[in-house]
Design a protein around this motif. Structure first.
Motif, short mmCIF file in Angstrom:
data_model
loop_
_atom_site.label_atom_id
_atom_site.label_comp_id
_atom_site.label_asym_id
_atom_site.label_seq_id
_atom_site.Cartn_x
_atom_site.Cartn_y
_atom_site.Cartn_z
N SER A 142 -16.42 20.50 3.55
CA SER A 142 -15.65 21.24 4.55
C SER A 142 -14.16 21.10 4.25
N PRO A 143 -13.36 22.04 4.71
CA PRO A 143 -11.91 21.96 4.44
C PRO A 143 -11.27 20.86 5.29
N VAL A 144 -10.62 19.91 4.63
CA VAL A 144 -9.91 18.83 5.31
C VAL A 144 -8.63 18.52 4.55
N GLN A 145 -7.73 17.82 5.20
CA GLN A 145 -6.56 17.25 4.55
C GLN A 145 -6.93 15.83 4.14
N ALA A 146 -6.34 15.36 3.04
CA ALA A 146 -6.63 14.00 2.56
C ALA A 146 -5.36 13.36 2.04
N ALA A 147 -5.35 12.04 2.06
CA ALA A 147 -4.26 11.25 1.48
C ALA A 147 -4.89 10.01 0.87
N GLU A 148 -4.38 9.62 -0.29
CA GLU A 148 -4.93 8.45 -0.99
C GLU A 148 -3.95 7.29 -0.92
N LEU A 149 -4.49 6.09 -0.76
CA LEU A 149 -3.70 4.86 -0.74
C LEU A 149 -4.03 4.05 -1.99
N LYS A 150 -2.99 3.61 -2.68
CA LYS A 150 -3.18 2.71 -3.83
C LYS A 150 -2.36 1.46 -3.59
N PHE A 151 -2.78 0.39 -4.24
CA PHE A 151 -2.12 -0.91 -4.09
C PHE A 151 -1.20 -1.18 -5.28
N SER A 199 2.00 10.84 6.36
CA SER A 199 3.02 11.89 6.42
C SER A 199 2.49 13.18 5.77
N ALA A 200 3.06 14.31 6.19
CA ALA A 200 2.62 15.61 5.67
C ALA A 200 2.81 15.70 4.17
N ARG A 201 3.86 15.08 3.63
CA ARG A 201 4.09 15.19 2.18
C ARG A 201 3.05 14.44 1.36
N ALA A 202 2.33 13.50 1.98
CA ALA A 202 1.28 12.76 1.28
C ALA A 202 -0.08 13.42 1.42
N GLN A 203 -0.20 14.37 2.34
CA GLN A 203 -1.48 15.04 2.57
C GLN A 203 -1.64 16.24 1.64
N VAL A 204 -2.86 16.43 1.20
CA VAL A 204 -3.21 17.61 0.42
C VAL A 204 -4.50 18.19 0.97
N SER A 205 -4.68 19.49 0.79
CA SER A 205 -5.96 20.10 1.13
C SER A 205 -6.97 19.61 0.10
N LEU A 206 -8.05 19.05 0.57
CA LEU A 206 -9.06 18.51 -0.34
C LEU A 206 -9.91 19.66 -0.87
N THR A 207 -9.77 19.93 -2.17
CA THR A 207 -10.53 21.00 -2.82
C THR A 207 -11.17 20.43 -4.08
N PRO A 208 -12.21 21.08 -4.60
CA PRO A 208 -12.82 20.61 -5.85
C PRO A 208 -11.82 20.52 -7.01
N GLY A 253 0.86 -1.17 0.00
CA GLY A 253 0.00 0.00 0.00
C GLY A 253 0.89 1.22 0.00
N PHE A 254 0.72 2.09 -0.99
CA PHE A 254 1.51 3.31 -1.11
C PHE A 254 0.62 4.53 -0.98
N LEU A 255 1.07 5.52 -0.23
CA LEU A 255 0.45 6.83 -0.30
C LEU A 255 0.87 7.42 -1.63
N VAL A 256 -0.07 8.09 -2.30
CA VAL A 256 0.20 8.61 -3.64
C VAL A 256 -0.09 10.11 -3.71
N SER A 257 0.49 10.75 -4.72
CA SER A 257 0.22 12.17 -4.98
C SER A 257 -1.20 12.30 -5.53
N PRO A 258 -1.72 13.54 -5.63
CA PRO A 258 -3.05 13.72 -6.23
C PRO A 258 -3.12 13.21 -7.67
N PHE A 259 -1.96 12.98 -8.30
CA PHE A 259 -1.93 12.48 -9.67
C PHE A 259 -1.68 10.98 -9.71
N GLY A 260 -1.67 10.32 -8.54
CA GLY A 260 -1.52 8.87 -8.47
C GLY A 260 -0.11 8.34 -8.46
#
Length: 188
Positions: free
Chosen positions: A96-105, A71-80, A38-45
């Motif tokens: 609502s404004p939140v931080q998000a991180a995506e996990l891919k396999f 980790s902070a480097r994997a988090q992004v502000s979730l915006t449209p 399981g890898f944390l990924v950028s907003p572009f995958g």
């Protein structure tokens, strides 16, 4: 299932509020040095950080996704503007404004048997599927609802969330339950 010549993984994913996320399954045709990760990924995958990986042993594996904050480097502000999740098409709203991180396999061959991926070890993304639905796993810093066109609506709770997303004329988003089974195809 497809013929045995095609490698498949069958995953059982158990996700509950406040409990660890577990991915367990079997692998057909995986080599003795294959790991599922399981890898944390950028907003572009793009893979940023391996947070968990296990070897496929005797055709089986079990991943325990850490409950820690990504980790902070994997988090992004979730915006449209930066929601690139499966099935999400403009217009997009975020409640609502939140931080998000995506996990891919991903799968890779651990050629030097050191228990983690090195730069020379090629990654293969292996998106988990259940029928025509894709498993989507994300972490959010607070409760939030994301809506988009064609009926997309995902209500996320603080922490790790898992959903099955099926894209057709409409987009169906369903929370992933602990009795769901998904499959992942390993490409050679």
């Amino acid at each position: 299932m497809k013929p045995a010549s095609t490698a498949f993984l069958v995953l059982a994913l158990a996700a509950g509020q406040g409990v660890a996320l577990t991915v367990a399954g079997t692998a057909e045709g995986a080599g003795p040095d294959t790991r599922i990760a399981g890898f944390l990924v950028s907003p572009f995958g793009q893979p940023l950080q391996e947070i968990v990986s296990v070897p496929v042993e005797n055709g089986r594996f079990r991943l325990e996704i850490p409950t820690t904050v990504p980790s902070a480097r994997a988090q992004v502000s979730l915006t449209p503007q930066n929601v690139s999740w499966p099935g999400v098409i403009d217009p997009i709203t975020v409640s609502s404004p939140v931080q998000a991180a995506e996990l891919k396999f991903f799968a890779y061959r651990d050629q030097n048997s050191n228990g983690h991926r090195d730069d020379q070890e090629a990654l293969r993304e292996v998106p988990p599927m259940s029928s025509n639905a894709t498993l989507f796993v994300t972490w959010v810093s607070g409760d939030v609802t994301v809506t988009a066109s064609r009926g997309y609506q995902a209500t996320l709770k603080r922490g790790w969330n898992a959903f099955l997303v099926e894209v057709g004329r409409a987009v169906a988003v369903q929370p992933f339950s602990d009795n769901e089974v998904v499959s992942v195809r390993l490409r050679r």
